[in-house]
Write an enzyme that holds these catalytic residues in place. Structure first.
Site, PDB file in Angstrom:
ATOM      1  N   GLY C  13     -15.827   2.646   0.898  1.00 58.02           N
ATOM      2  CA  GLY C  13     -14.408   3.039   0.258  1.00 58.02           C
ATOM      3  C   GLY C  13     -14.274   4.241  -0.522  1.00 58.02           C
ATOM      4  N   VAL C  35     -23.869   2.967   4.039  1.00 51.94           N
ATOM      5  CA  VAL C  35     -23.922   1.923   4.948  1.00 51.94           C
ATOM      6  C   VAL C  35     -22.864   0.843   4.694  1.00 51.94           C
ATOM      7  CG1 VAL C  35     -25.408  -0.256   5.491  1.00 51.94           C
ATOM      8  CG2 VAL C  35     -26.346   1.885   4.688  1.00 51.94           C
ATOM      9  N   SER C  36     -21.763   0.665   5.562  1.00 51.54           N
ATOM     10  CA  SER C  36     -20.722  -0.284   5.500  1.00 51.54           C
ATOM     11  C   SER C  36     -20.611  -1.030   6.560  1.00 51.54           C
ATOM     12  CB  SER C  36     -19.621   0.873   5.513  1.00 51.54           C
ATOM     13  OG  SER C  36     -18.424   0.193   5.398  1.00 51.54           O
ATOM     14  N   SER C  43     -11.915   0.446   4.813  1.00 47.19           N
ATOM     15  CA  SER C  43     -12.280   0.074   3.758  1.00 47.19           C
ATOM     16  C   SER C  43     -10.859  -0.520   2.793  1.00 47.19           C
ATOM     17  CB  SER C  43     -13.051   0.986   2.764  1.00 47.19           C
ATOM     18  OG  SER C  43     -14.280   1.555   3.618  1.00 47.19           O
ATOM     19  N   THR C  45      -9.761   0.319   0.048  1.00 44.54           N
ATOM     20  CA  THR C  45      -8.812   1.205  -0.791  1.00 44.54           C
ATOM     21  C   THR C  45      -7.575   1.588  -0.010  1.00 44.54           C
ATOM     22  OG1 THR C  45     -11.107   2.286  -1.595  1.00 44.54           O
ATOM     23  CG2 THR C  45      -9.194   3.435  -1.643  1.00 44.54           C
ATOM     24  N   PHE C 116       4.240   3.329 -14.578  1.00 39.67           N
ATOM     25  CA  PHE C 116       3.572   2.160 -14.200  1.00 39.67           C
ATOM     26  C   PHE C 116       3.375   1.107 -15.405  1.00 39.67           C
ATOM     27  CE2 PHE C 116       0.916   0.612 -10.596  1.00 39.67           C
ATOM     28  CZ  PHE C 116       1.569   1.355  -9.556  1.00 39.67           C
ATOM     29  N   GLN C 230      -7.635 -10.787 -12.033  1.00 45.33           N
ATOM     30  CA  GLN C 230      -6.226 -10.294 -12.227  1.00 45.33           C
ATOM     31  C   GLN C 230      -5.415 -10.976 -11.049  1.00 45.33           C
ATOM     32  OE1 GLN C 230      -4.949  -5.871 -11.614  1.00 45.33           O
ATOM     33  NE2 GLN C 230      -4.468  -6.586 -13.642  1.00 45.33           N
ATOM     34  N   HIS C 232      -1.912 -10.349  -9.669  1.00 53.60           N
ATOM     35  CA  HIS C 232      -0.597  -9.420  -9.530  1.00 53.60           C
ATOM     36  C   HIS C 232       0.528 -10.032  -9.407  1.00 53.60           C
ATOM     37  CE1 HIS C 232       1.961  -6.119  -8.004  1.00 53.60           C
ATOM     38  NE2 HIS C 232       1.010  -5.201  -8.392  1.00 53.60           N
ATOM     39  N   LEU C 242       0.516  -7.254  -0.964  1.00 51.74           N
ATOM     40  CA  LEU C 242       1.189  -6.639  -2.146  1.00 51.74           C
ATOM     41  C   LEU C 242       2.471  -5.717  -1.977  1.00 51.74           C
ATOM     42  CD1 LEU C 242       0.240  -6.038  -5.040  1.00 51.74           C
ATOM     43  CD2 LEU C 242      -0.602  -3.851  -3.938  1.00 51.74           C
ATOM     44  N   GLU C 245       3.609  -2.618  -7.642  1.00 49.98           N
ATOM     45  CA  GLU C 245       4.024  -2.366  -9.108  1.00 49.98           C
ATOM     46  C   GLU C 245       5.053  -0.913  -9.078  1.00 49.98           C
ATOM     47  OE1 GLU C 245       1.572  -3.552 -12.158  1.00 49.98           O
ATOM     48  OE2 GLU C 245       1.675  -1.641 -13.109  1.00 49.98           O
ATOM     49  N   ARG C 285       0.185  -6.825 -15.913  1.00 50.90           N
ATOM     50  CA  ARG C 285       0.191  -7.719 -14.994  1.00 50.90           C
ATOM     51  C   ARG C 285      -0.055  -9.061 -15.619  1.00 50.90           C
ATOM     52  NH1 ARG C 285      -2.876  -3.950 -10.595  1.00 50.90           N
ATOM     53  NH2 ARG C 285      -1.225  -2.635 -10.009  1.00 50.90           N
ATOM     54  N   HIS C 353      -5.719 -10.252  -7.052  1.00 52.91           N
ATOM     55  CA  HIS C 353      -5.568  -8.804  -6.815  1.00 52.91           C
ATOM     56  C   HIS C 353      -6.803  -8.266  -7.254  1.00 52.91           C
ATOM     57  CE1 HIS C 353      -3.614  -5.247  -5.627  1.00 52.91           C
ATOM     58  NE2 HIS C 353      -3.918  -4.791  -7.081  1.00 52.91           N
ATOM     59  N   ARG C 388      -6.934  -5.021 -16.235  1.00 56.12           N
ATOM     60  CA  ARG C 388      -6.749  -3.853 -15.817  1.00 56.12           C
ATOM     61  C   ARG C 388      -5.065  -3.325 -15.514  1.00 56.12           C
ATOM     62  NH1 ARG C 388      -5.652  -1.358 -10.929  1.00 56.12           N
ATOM     63  NH2 ARG C 388      -5.853  -2.973  -9.674  1.00 56.12           N
ATOM     64  N   SER C 393      -7.490   1.948 -11.392  1.00 57.22           N
ATOM     65  CA  SER C 393      -8.464   1.543 -10.449  1.00 57.22           C
ATOM     66  C   SER C 393      -8.834   2.422  -9.497  1.00 57.22           C
ATOM     67  CB  SER C 393      -8.322  -0.065  -9.665  1.00 57.22           C
ATOM     68  OG  SER C 393      -7.268   0.229  -8.738  1.00 57.22           O
TER      69      SER C 393
END
Lengths: 245, 120, 585
Positions: C13, C35-36, C43, C45, C116, C230, C232, C242, C245, C285, C353, C388, C393
């Site tokens: 990611g 390696v994923s 991913s 992200t 934000f 967290q 959200h 999601l 925000e 949040r 989240h 957070r 992030s």
């Protein structure tokens, strides 16, 4: 509305079946359930051996492309009620080797993708700050940057089925995404592959790739546009002396 | 150990768009026929009035039917080709439909000019 | 079979790809492998929507970003780490721009920024509302241009190879063939993301099963601040998808069942027609999700078959703003809720989240084990503290991905230790062990009957929601701990029906469940020990923040019997002593 629906799911287990067979499962029919929810119900509660890929379940990771009632779709964004009263026929994406059940091998695409150099090419060092790009310039390529690599376009494309060497819709659209980006200077580096017989000229504009695309990328449009670019270049190369091109 | 599904010979009947695709591929044969026919016509004219009349006599019946079919295919080819134009030619700040209409207008204009030359 | 790379990155990611590029750039002579368990562009992200924070304009300053981050994290933030973070975030986002990321722009062609939650200035860079998607694909496409980065796509890592406190690679299953492989390395960087799937209702993708956290935990590295989970405030009911925000940053309102902007009742400011930074809907949040619970207790939420909801109102923004800034929100609402936010209210409820906690690392991404690094959500550096802030992030993945990559490259360049015979023996053992485990679960002839993987997973998720949700107390946590112990025992009898080697997703689900059980236990035990309320960790039996005892990071280590041992380490405070978190006033 009936409270269940039958899903006919293609099963292929190497060593067990020589070719895919269909297995039927009855799953609850709920308004919120996507085809993927039906498959998850089967895997969790009925038959743990069913294999398929999925992850984000919000239509952005591109994992869960399948053939549902003959059409390539994202199974997380296609709803069971749209197929009521059923049955719903779920098969792996067409035009790819089937690894197992609904899992296909997309290695061919992954190998072709780097050949069109889908990354920003510049000769000079980047500036201190950002490259300036106006919202209009962003709009020029934005659509083509929306590709999630879900492979639905390859599955819909009869040219890819007949000629596996075809670079294909998503890869060409991604090449165009960079060609049309005001920050990029790599169009010439991509030309050989795109203008080859396996590049844009293999496309005969069936248009199914753009119909199948869940993100409105319009790969068919990208390809047609590049044909004009390629033709213009070929004409220039033919007519103009080397220095004037 | 992967399974590769063989392509059925009737795959092009599976979807209307595939069928249209097959028809359009086929249309190239008829476009080619039109070129041959035109060359035959030119050759007949250059060979004198007699040859020209023989050519006209030959061009009735079955050949006429063939030409009508060929015309339909050529029209199909032209129309699908024109419908692509706005997606191939993206002109900034010009809506796609304008590009499309301009193409058809150009086509009409050229056809009218040709008709005028021939029928005058 | 085994292969060798100087550095192995687990996870493809945002953090993983950035780390891989950093290794390749730091020393071109090194070979680096990614390696994923999924193709990198799958991913998680990819699902990030709202944006990435980094100081951009002349009216903003690093100090302010730093203060917002520290106060947002309820002072559990290591201030030296946060300083490095806010300093390097702008450069990292610019690099992404230079690699082609299609950031949204101002009219003059410069980067645009948006407001934000919890941020005092507009500093969130965005690519409409598909920021994570564009960042991930930009990183992925950029790595394609780098032949030094070798990918092992769809390889599932099952364990780390450790010898004498040093990590020497990974054991993994190649999913397509079912072969067990080892990748020997001088350093491993974990970038596997979070663990949202430990809970029943989450924005997290199916792959977010805390693999990296469990891998490190089992190898002997402590996990830090695992009690901070967290929620959200705006997830779609049923799916948990999601709603970014950014919807509130662009001016969206949260309404209770009476159409009242209820956040004004929870010390978050007074309602204004236009969004005010660090106020009301732009509060942090944790506070917003907690306000929801209170509204529910007052009977002012709406009941649905998928739990109580409030509404997010975007109607006053109009179609033009929504289509320009929030097109994905409109797409998701229409697809999954069959509503149009231009004309209708969006039903939302708090949803798990993000994991503030993770594998304990220093500011270079180094864990307590030599040769093991971690970056991104899997790690706890810690810049997020007890809560957070939205849009911190994504830059965290880049800043600390790059840092971990550089640190790992430096480590393997400067040290000469090669994996010894013990590592190879361990690799062979791991393979045999896996085969035996698989056979045992596939046999299914256990005393006490068969257990379905999905049943254990569902019960674990319910136990976590009931015991370690937005509000917890000693009793609920102790009960959850009991349930988890019981589930671990039942896990021993879990049955795998699928005997195939080819793409066996049931075996993967089994291994993921075992990872999740470890992670769930670490969350519960950490939460049990923290007798205070701070940020996202709210104990009804300890309602106040207790800086005297708990201005400290919890560290949980795995004991040989599988339990967790908790102790604490001090928070690094450089310039902002603990203060009150003030929003809206």
């Amino acid at each position: 509305m009936a409270d269940t629906i039958t899903m006919q799911v293609a099963r292929y287990r190497p060593g067990q079946e020589a070719e895919p067979v269909f297995q039927s499962y009855d799953v609850p029919l709920r308004k919120e359930w996507a085809v993927l929810d039906g498959l998850n119900h089967i895997k969790d509660h009925v038959d743990g051996t069913l294999s398929y890929r999925w992850s984000c379940r919000m239509g952005i990771c591109g994992s869960c492309g399948m053939t549902v009632n003959g059409s390539p779709v994202l199974s997380c964004a296609t709803f069971l009620t749209d197929y009521a009263p059923g049955p719903v026929r779920v098969e792996p994406l067409r035009n790819f080797p089937v690894v197992r059940d609904l899992v296909v091998d997309i290695g061919d695409f992954m190998a072709k993708l780097p050949s069109v150099k889908p990354w920003l090419i510049r000769d000079d060092e980047p500036p201190e700050g950002e490259y300036l790009q106006t919202p209009d310039e962003l709009d020029d390529y934005k659509k083509f940057s929306m590709c999630i690599n879900c492979m639905l376009c390859y599955s819909a494309c009869p040219v890819y089925a007949l000629d596996p060497a075809f670079v294909g819709p998503a890869a060409i659209a991604l090449a165009q995404r960079y060609n049309l980006d005001s920050r990029d200077e790599g169009a010439a580096d991509r030309r050989d592959v795109l203008s080859s017989a396996e590049g844009v000229w293999a496309c005969t504009f069936v248009g199914e790739c753009s119909t199948a695309c869940p993100k409105g990328v319009d790969p068919a449009g990208a390809i047609q546009r590049y044909k004009l670019t390629a033709a213009t270049h070929a004409l220039k190369d033919f007519l103009l002396p080397r220095g004037a091109r | 150990m992967t399974y590769v599904k063989p392509i059925s010979t009737l795959w092009w009947l599976r979807r209307p768009s595939y069928f249209l695709f097959a028809l359009r591929e086929l249309s190239s044969v008829f476009v080619a026929w039109f070129v041959v026919y035109l060359l035959m016509l030119v050759s007949a004219i250059s060979a004198g009035p007699e040859a020209y009349h023989r050519f006209l006599d030959w061009s009735t019946g079955r050949v006429l039917v063939l030409n009508v079919v060929a015309l339909l295919f050529v029209l199909l080819h032209a129309v699908t080709w024109f419908n692509l134009a706005p997606r191939a030619m993206v002109v900034p700040h010009v809506p796609p439909v304008v590009v499309l209409v301009l193409h058809y207008l150009l086509w009409l204009g050229l056809s009218a000019a040709l008709a005028w030359v021939v029928l005058r | 079979m085994s292969t060798f790379h100087n550095v192995v990155v687990v996870g493809g990611g945002g953090a993983g790809l950035r780390a891989a590029i950093a290794v390749a750039e730091a020393n071109p002579r090194l070979t680096v492998a990614v390696v994923s368990k999924v193709y990198p562009m799958r991913s998680h992200t990819v699902s990030a929507e709202g944006g990435a924070a980094a100081v951009a304009g002349p009216d903003d300053s690093l100090e302010e970003h730093l203060y917002d981050t520290i106060s947002g994290g309820d002072w559990l933030v290591d201030q030296d780490a946060a300083e490095a973070f806010v300093q390097e975030a702008p450069r990292e986002l610019l690099r992404l721009e230079h690699w082609g990321c299609p950031w949204s722009r101002q009219r003059d062609g410069r980067i645009a920024v948006r407001a934000f939650g919890g941020m005092k200035k507009k500093r969130t860079w965005f690519a409409a509302d598909k920021t994570g998607f564009h960042m991930l694909h930009t990183l992925f496409q950029t790595t394609l241009s780098n032949p030094d980065v070798v990918r092992y796509d769809e390889w599932f890592v099952t364990s780390l190879l450790v010898d004498d406190g040093q990590v020497y690679g990974v054991v993994a299953i190649e999913l397509a063939t079912g072969r067990v492989e080892t990748v020997i390395a001088n350093a491993v960087i974990l970038c596997t993301g979070g663990c949202g799937r430990v809970f029943p209702f989450t924005t997290n993708a199916n792959i977010k099963t805390g693999d990296g956290m469990a891998l490190a935990y089992r190898a002997g590295a402590p996990l830090k601040d695992m009690e901070f989970v967290q929620y959200h405030p705006t997830g779609l009911p049923f799916t948990g998808i999601l709603i970014t925000e950014a919807a509130r940053a662009e001016g969206g309102w949260l309404l209770n069942k009476d159409g009242y902007r209820y956040l004004q009742d929870y010390d978050l400011g007074t309602p204004t027609p236009h969004p005010v930074l660090r106020s009301m809907e732009l509060g942090p949040r944790d506070r917003l999700s907690q306000a929801f619970v209170h509204e529910h207790d007052k009977g002012r939420t709406t009941d649905t078959p998928y739990g109580p909801i409030v509404h997010l109102d975007l109607r006053h923004l109009g179609a033009e703003v929504i289509d320009a800034k929030l097109p994905f929100v409109r797409e998701l609402c229409s697809k999954y809720e069959n509503i149009d936010p231009v004309k209708e209210l969006i039903p939302v409820r708090p949803v798990v989240h993000y994991m503030m906690g993770g594998v304990h690392t220093d500011i270079h991404g180094a864990t307590s084990l030599t040769g093991l690094y971690a970056a991104g959500e899997v790690a706890c550096v810690s810049i997020n503290g007890a809560n957070r802030l939205g849009s911190n992030s994504l830059p965290e993945c880049l800043v600390f991905g790059a840092r971990a990559g550089q640190a790992a490259a430096e480590f393997v360049t400067s040290t000469r230790t090669a994996p010894g015979a013990a590592v190879y023996a361990q690799a062979r053992d791991a393979q045999r062990l896996l085969e035996r485990e698989f056979a045992r679960h596939a046999e299914g002839s256990h005393i006490g009957g068969r257990e379905r993987i999905a049943d254990i997973r569902t019960e674990m998720q319910t136990a976590m929601e009931n015991g370690a949700g937005i509000y917890r107390d000693g009793e609920s946590l102790a009960k959850a701990a009991d349930r988890l112990r019981d589930l671990r025992e039942r896990f021993g009898r879990a049955t795998v029906d699928d005997r195939s080697r080819t793409f066996n997703t049931e075996a993967v689900a089994l291994l993921e469940l075992s990872f999740m059980l470890d992670v769930a236990e670490s969350i519960v035990v950490s939460a049990l020990h923290r007798g205070e309320s701070r940020g996202a960790h709210q104990r009804t039996d300890f309602p106040g923040r207790d800086d005297e005892r708990f201005l400290a990071h919890s560290l949980v280590r795995r004991t040989p019997d599988g339990g967790g041992l908790v102790d604490y380490m001090p928070v690094k405070i450089t310039q902002w002593p603990p203060g009150e978190r003030v929003y809206g006033r």
